[in-house]
Every structure is written in structure tokens, then in C-alpha cells.
Enzyme design. Structure first.
Site, PDB file in Angstrom:
ATOM      1  N   ASP A  37     107.263  -7.174  18.967  1.00 40.24           N
ATOM      2  CA  ASP A  37     108.264  -6.299  18.337  1.00 40.24           C
ATOM      3  C   ASP A  37     109.445  -6.142  19.290  1.00 40.24           C
ATOM      4  O   ASP A  37     109.262  -6.092  20.507  1.00 40.24           O
ATOM      5  CB  ASP A  37     107.672  -4.927  17.986  1.00 40.24           C
ATOM      6  CG  ASP A  37     108.420  -4.275  16.835  1.00 40.24           C
ATOM      7  OD1 ASP A  37     107.875  -4.205  15.726  1.00 40.24           O
ATOM      8  OD2 ASP A  37     109.599  -3.858  17.058  1.00 40.24           O
TER       9      ASP A  37
ATOM     10  N   CYS B 297     108.556   0.412  -0.490  1.00 42.42           N
ATOM     11  CA  CYS B 297     108.392  -0.817  -1.279  1.00 42.42           C
ATOM     12  C   CYS B 297     108.966  -0.721  -2.689  1.00 42.42           C
ATOM     13  O   CYS B 297     109.904  -1.445  -3.022  1.00 42.42           O
ATOM     14  CB  CYS B 297     106.921  -1.199  -1.322  1.00 42.42           C
ATOM     15  SG  CYS B 297     106.370  -1.782   0.285  1.00 42.42           S
TER      16      CYS B 297
ATOM     17  N   ALA C  73     100.746  10.567 -14.087  1.00 42.55           N
ATOM     18  CA  ALA C  73     102.090  11.150 -14.213  1.00 42.55           C
ATOM     19  C   ALA C  73     102.381  12.001 -12.972  1.00 42.55           C
ATOM     20  O   ALA C  73     101.476  12.570 -12.367  1.00 42.55           O
ATOM     21  CB  ALA C  73     102.161  11.997 -15.476  1.00 42.55           C
TER      22      ALA C  73
ATOM     23  N   ARG D 230      98.485  -1.316   0.669  1.00 43.55           N
ATOM     24  CA  ARG D 230      99.132  -0.030   0.390  1.00 43.55           C
ATOM     25  C   ARG D 230      99.051   0.831   1.640  1.00 43.55           C
ATOM     26  O   ARG D 230      97.981   0.891   2.266  1.00 43.55           O
ATOM     27  CB  ARG D 230      98.407   0.710  -0.746  1.00 43.55           C
ATOM     28  CG  ARG D 230      98.467   0.012  -2.072  1.00 43.55           C
ATOM     29  CD  ARG D 230      97.380   0.503  -2.995  1.00 43.55           C
ATOM     30  NE  ARG D 230      96.060   0.198  -2.450  1.00 43.55           N
ATOM     31  CZ  ARG D 230      94.915   0.584  -3.006  1.00 43.55           C
ATOM     32  NH1 ARG D 230      94.914   1.327  -4.097  1.00 43.55           N
ATOM     33  NH2 ARG D 230      93.756   0.260  -2.457  1.00 43.55           N
ATOM     34  N   GLU D 231     100.137   1.499   1.990  1.00 40.98           N
ATOM     35  CA  GLU D 231     100.049   2.439   3.109  1.00 40.98           C
ATOM     36  C   GLU D 231      99.024   3.504   2.748  1.00 40.98           C
ATOM     37  O   GLU D 231      98.905   3.902   1.595  1.00 40.98           O
ATOM     38  CB  GLU D 231     101.414   3.075   3.375  1.00 40.98           C
ATOM     39  CG  GLU D 231     102.362   2.086   4.012  1.00 40.98           C
ATOM     40  CD  GLU D 231     103.784   2.629   4.163  1.00 40.98           C
ATOM     41  OE1 GLU D 231     103.950   3.850   4.220  1.00 40.98           O
ATOM     42  OE2 GLU D 231     104.711   1.809   4.221  1.00 40.98           O
TER      43      GLU D 231
ATOM     44  N   LYS E 117     103.352   9.570  -0.361  1.00 44.57           N
ATOM     45  CA  LYS E 117     102.004   9.677  -0.918  1.00 44.57           C
ATOM     46  C   LYS E 117     101.066  10.155   0.185  1.00 44.57           C
ATOM     47  O   LYS E 117     101.447  10.137   1.359  1.00 44.57           O
ATOM     48  CB  LYS E 117     101.555   8.352  -1.511  1.00 44.57           C
ATOM     49  CG  LYS E 117     101.376   7.236  -0.510  1.00 44.57           C
ATOM     50  CD  LYS E 117     100.809   6.041  -1.249  1.00 44.57           C
ATOM     51  CE  LYS E 117     100.416   4.951  -0.298  1.00 44.57           C
ATOM     52  NZ  LYS E 117      99.797   3.835  -0.946  1.00 44.57           N
TER      53      LYS E 117
ATOM     54  N   PHE F 178      97.593   3.339 -11.747  1.00 50.31           N
ATOM     55  CA  PHE F 178      99.051   3.539 -11.844  1.00 50.31           C
ATOM     56  C   PHE F 178      99.471   4.197 -13.159  1.00 50.31           C
ATOM     57  O   PHE F 178     100.557   3.968 -13.658  1.00 50.31           O
ATOM     58  CB  PHE F 178      99.819   2.228 -11.589  1.00 50.31           C
ATOM     59  CG  PHE F 178      99.820   1.870 -10.131  1.00 50.31           C
ATOM     60  CD1 PHE F 178     100.904   2.187  -9.335  1.00 50.31           C
ATOM     61  CD2 PHE F 178      98.713   1.282  -9.546  1.00 50.31           C
ATOM     62  CE1 PHE F 178     100.883   1.911  -7.975  1.00 50.31           C
ATOM     63  CE2 PHE F 178      98.688   1.004  -8.195  1.00 50.31           C
ATOM     64  CZ  PHE F 178      99.773   1.318  -7.410  1.00 50.31           C
TER      65      PHE F 178
ATOM     66  N   ASN G 169     105.224  -5.701  -7.717  1.00 44.83           N
ATOM     67  CA  ASN G 169     105.669  -4.343  -7.385  1.00 44.83           C
ATOM     68  C   ASN G 169     106.491  -3.739  -8.523  1.00 44.83           C
ATOM     69  O   ASN G 169     106.361  -2.544  -8.829  1.00 44.83           O
ATOM     70  CB  ASN G 169     106.479  -4.350  -6.090  1.00 44.83           C
ATOM     71  CG  ASN G 169     105.588  -4.146  -4.878  1.00 44.83           C
ATOM     72  OD1 ASN G 169     104.370  -4.123  -5.009  1.00 44.83           O
ATOM     73  ND2 ASN G 169     106.177  -4.006  -3.712  1.00 44.83           N
TER      74      ASN G 169
ATOM     75  N   LYS H  77     107.641   0.773  20.864  1.00 44.73           N
ATOM     76  CA  LYS H  77     106.438   0.480  20.076  1.00 44.73           C
ATOM     77  C   LYS H  77     105.450  -0.359  20.882  1.00 44.73           C
ATOM     78  O   LYS H  77     104.254  -0.085  20.903  1.00 44.73           O
ATOM     79  CB  LYS H  77     106.813  -0.312  18.815  1.00 44.73           C
ATOM     80  CG  LYS H  77     106.963   0.556  17.603  1.00 44.73           C
ATOM     81  CD  LYS H  77     107.108  -0.262  16.329  1.00 44.73           C
ATOM     82  CE  LYS H  77     107.567   0.694  15.233  1.00 44.73           C
ATOM     83  NZ  LYS H  77     107.922   0.041  14.006  1.00 44.73           N
TER      84      LYS H  77
END
Ligand code: NAD
Length: 437
Positions: free
Chosen positions: A33, A267, A259, A161-162, A327, A256, A215, A38
Site C-alpha cells: 500500500d 459500492c 425496506a 460484503r463489508e 450497515k 435484498f 451490484n 497502513k
């Protein structure tokens, strides 16, 4: 199993998980990186992002001398006598103001990889990129590959997915490999041999399109159910029952279809924009994607609309936001709906307090004017409205009797349908959730 020497450039959410998981299954991986902080943190055994299970996988692979970190691509490509056979490009592809993807990071890395080639290497685009980016990578590597070392380019989009990135990577539904070279396909099949899942081989362009299309399709499912929830709110139907009834149909599937107050993250919003942009660039107006975005932008204002319906003017009122990350189980605040919601509330004169279990450090710079609190109860003290923005499970376990006593106005806007309407109303709250009576 054949062991492959791998260099991963970019140690963010995707690169670090990719590198750590490939090392975990036995390959030799060097993660590079350009962000020196990091790499210093990783060398010191610290994980720069919040991702459940990642620390353990990294520590185990480092201990077994399968995973290494360094600051330069040249060193990553030829590390302690080992030449990389596969070089992953896993850097960011952020949105530009016109919605197109900024591919300058990809170009820089492709150029540096070309300078560092020593023997046959497969250069893999792991980042999410628009169709035809592979062709640009081939051109760039060719231009700077002064010694004419043989190489191939492949596309290998990432679907993790994170929040569940490690298990998603180790147990994928499928691995997609796009390449026009048998040699590259063979090497990547060996790399992914330890993963028990189908490997779909395609040409590069199809593979690039699979990621953008996937996506955008998932984003469309979310916007679809959110649009249905608006109709539920106007008719008294219950969106959870509607989603259940739809999801039991195998052709639709249950995932998915929750609601809520819209999608965010690094993303969906940017990939949707970039997919729309590249479609137009190619002469096709993919208008469906525009509608998906419009529904989402409108849905983010659900909290503001409902708060005004109950509290009238928001000037001088206090809104307590629980959850800031886009999320649960991640500290990622990039394009989180919380940012737009807080901004809209502040524009209307509200005082906004907020708490998130892991995103407070990231929130500091992204949420000017928001009072960041140490815990949920401090956040709720004297609030006129509790807005649930992220469905962290711990928010379902708060002592809501105590919460009712702490708030100036016992009013809940449950933007993620986390709580039971009956339980909350029994406790005396005015309670509104998305698409549920
Ligand atoms: P990120 O911002 O977390 O990580 C990118 C990393 O690349 C950063 O650490 C940055 O310092 C580094 N970098 C940039 N230029 C560099 C250079 N020249 N040399 C070395 N390192 C360099 O991004 P991310 O979330 O990991 O996403 C990376 C790509 O993967 C994006 O295209 C994204 O769309 C895609 N993707 C992300 C996810 C996700 O859930 N985050 C999932 C699938 C695909």
C-alpha cells in the site's frame, strides 16, 4: 495444491481481505500500500479497518510466514527472492463528479507493475471497473514493459460484503475469472483451487460487466422494495409480509428485500453511477438505473419527512441518530445515508446528536455540526426524536423503558425496521417504521 506467489496492491477492505485469505489457504502473499501508515500499522499487528474475523486470519498467516506487507510495488513484485506470479490491483475506483469512475489509481498501479515485471505474470483487476478497463491495462503495461516480459491481464471481480468479508471471501458463491489467455486461466484456477465453489471463466469484458450488473441489480432490488414500502405506508399494508410473500418465490429470492432508508457504502452508489455513465458512453441510456438512484435518494429523506410530520418545525428540536455506518459490522462511512440525513436535518435547524459502536472516528470529519456521543443513552438524553439509521443488533437490546424516560419526546423513527411496533407502542412511544403499520 500448487502454491502461488501473489502480490496484492492496495490493502483496503478488498485488498487486505484478498491477501489475508489467499495466504490463509496457503499461498505466499505480499500486500502493498502507498499509505505508509497502513503498512506500518499492519507490520505492528494492527488492522486499520474494522472487519470481523480479519485480525485472526491476518495474524495466523503472518505467523506462518505466508503474508507480508511492504510499501513499494517493486518490493512486492520481487520479495525476498520470490517473484509474483499473480499481481492483483485492488485500489480504489472512486466516483468523479460526473459519475464516471476515476481510474487514475488503476493506471498508476498498472504502470508500476509493468516497471517491476521479471517473469510471466498475470495482472488481475480486482477493483470494480467499467467494461473495457482491461484493454487500457493491457496497453499501459505494454507501454512500460521495457524488457518485453510476457504477461496477461485478467478480470476477477470481488463480491465480498463489508461486515462479513472474510467468510464471503473464503466461502464464495462463485469466483468469476475473465481472461482471454489459457495460461492465465490455468494459474488463476490453481490460485482458487482451495475454494470449493464454481469458477466461471469468461472473456475480460463479460467479467467486468458481471460486477457492475450484479451490484446494480442488488441495488435495484432494494429500491424496488423501498418503492413498495411507500405504497404500503399509503394503504396500511405491511412491507415485511409483502417481501416475505415475494421472497418465497424462488425466482425472486428473499435477500435484498428489506425496506429501509436506502442503500449507501462505497459500492452500490458509485457502481450504479459508473454503470450508468459507461452505458451512456457506449450509446445506451440505461434509464432503469436512473430510477434506482432516484428512489434511493428520495428514501434517504424518509427520516426528515416523518420527523416533520410529528414534530412540525425541526428548528430547536433534537434528533438522536443511532448508527452512522452504512450497515452494521463495519466502520465504513463512505456514502452512508447517515451523512445526507444529518445534513438535511441540520439544514432544517435541528440539533443532531449521534452514536455508532465503531464508526465514531470516521464520523468526525464527515459529519460537521453533529454532536458525537459516547454511548446510546447519552445520545438519547433530551432528544425529541430517536432515528435508527443502522440496524446494529445492540440497538434492539437497549432498555427502552429507560430510553422513554430519557427523551424529551418519546418518538421513534425506525429507519431499519429493527424494533417491534407493538412493544414500542406498549411502552408509550410514538413509533413509525418503514412500510409497516
Ligand atoms: P479502499 O479505499 O479501502 O482501499 C484502497 C487502497 O489502495 C488504499 O489503502 C490506498 O491507500 C491504496 N492505494 C491507492 N493507490 C495506491 C498505489 N498506487 N499503490 C499502492 N496502494 C495504493 O478501497 P476498497 O473498499 O478496498 O475498494 C477497492 C476496490 O474494490 C474498489 O474498486 C471497490 O469498488 C471494489 N470493491 C469494494 C468492495 C467493498 O466492500 N469495499 C467490495 C467489492 C469490490
Amino acid at each position: 495444491m500448487k502454491k502461488v506467489n501473489v502480490c496484492v496492491v492496495g490493502t483496503g477492505y478488498v485488498g487486505l481481505v484478498t491477501g489475508a485469505c489467499l495466504a490463509h489457504v496457503g499461498h505466499r502473499v505480499v500486500c502493498v500500500d502507498s499509505d505508509i501508515r497502513k503498512i506500518d500499522a499492519l507490520k505492528a499487528g494492527k488492522i486499520p479497518i474494522y472487519e470481523p474475523g480479519l485480525e485472526k486470519v491476518v495474524a495466523g498467516a503472518v505467523r506462518r510466514k505466508k503474508l507480508f506487507f511492504c510499501k513499494s510495488i517493486a518490493e512486492g513484485m520481487f520479495h525476498q527472492g520470490h517473484t509474483a506470479q499473480v499481481a492483483f490491483i485492488a485500489v480504489g475506483t472512486p466516483p468523479r463528479s460526473d459519475g464516471s469512475a476515476d481510474l487514475s489509481f488503476i493506471e498508476n498501479v498498472a504502470r508500476e507493475i509493468a516497471h517491476s515485471l521479471r517473469e510471466y505474470t498475470v495482472v488481475v483487476e480486482k477493483s470494480t471497473v467499467p467494461v473495457e478497463t482491461g484493454e487500457w491495462i493491457v496497453k499501459t503495461v505494454n507501454r512500460f514493459n521495457k524488457k518485453n516480459i510476457p504477461f496477461d491481464v485478467a478480470s476477477n471481480p470481488e463480491f465480498l460484503r463489508e461486515g462479513s468479508a472474510v467468510s464471503d471471501f473464503l466461502k464464495p458463491d462463485r469466483v468469476v475469472v475473465g481472461t482471454n489467455s489459457n495460461r492465465a486461466a490455468q494459474l488463476l484456477k490453481e490460485l482458487y483451487a482451495p475454494f470449493k465453489c464454481p469458477i466461471l471463466l469468461t472473456d475480460i469484458k463479460s467479467s467486468e460487466l458481471i460486477k457492475h450488473a450484479s451490484n446494480s441489480f442488488l441495488a435495484a432490488k432494494i429500491s424496488f422494495i423501498n418503492a413498495v414500502s411507500a405504497l404500503c405506508e399509503r394503504t396500511g399494508a405491511n412491507v415485511e409480509d409483502v417481501a416475505k410473500g415475494m421472497g418465497l418465490d424462488k425466482r425472486i429470492g428473499a435477500s435484498f428485500l428489506r425496506a429501509g432508508i436506502g442503500f449507501g457504502g462505497f459500492c452500490f452508489p458509485k457502481d450504479l453511477e459508473a454503470f450508468y455513465w459507461i452505458s451512456r458512453q457506449k450509446g445506451y441510456d440505461f434509464s432503469m438505473l436512473r430510477a434506482v438512484k432516484e428512489v434511493n435518494e428520495d428514501q434517504k429523506l424518509w427520516v426528515v419527512r416523518r420527523a416533520e410530520e410529528e414534530l412540525w418545525n425541526l428548528g430547536g428540536k433534537t434528533v438522536a441518530m443511532l448508527g452512522l455506518a452504512f450497515k452494521p459490522d463495519t466502520d465504513d462511512m463512505r456514502f452512508a445515508p447517515s451523512i445526507d440525513i444529518a445534513k438535511a436535518l441540520i439544514e432544517r435547524g435541528a440539533r443532531v446528536k449521534a452514536y455508532d459502536p465503531v464508526s465514531m472516528a470516521n464520523a468526525k470529519s464527515l459529519m460537521p455540526g453533529v454532536q458525537l456521543c459516547k454511548n446510546a443513552y447519552e445520545c438519547l438524553a433530551d432528544a425529541d426524536c430517536l432515528a435508527i439509521i443502522t440496524e446494529w443488533p445492540q440497538f434492539a437490546k437497549l432498555d427502552y423503558k429507560k430510553v422513554a424516560g430519557l427523551m424529551r419526546h418519546a418518538f421513534i423513527l425506525d429507519g431499519r425496521n429493527l424494533l417491534s411496533p407493538k412493544d414500542m407502542r406498549d411502552l408509550g412511544f410514538t413509533y413509525r417504521s418503514v412500510g409497516r403499520p
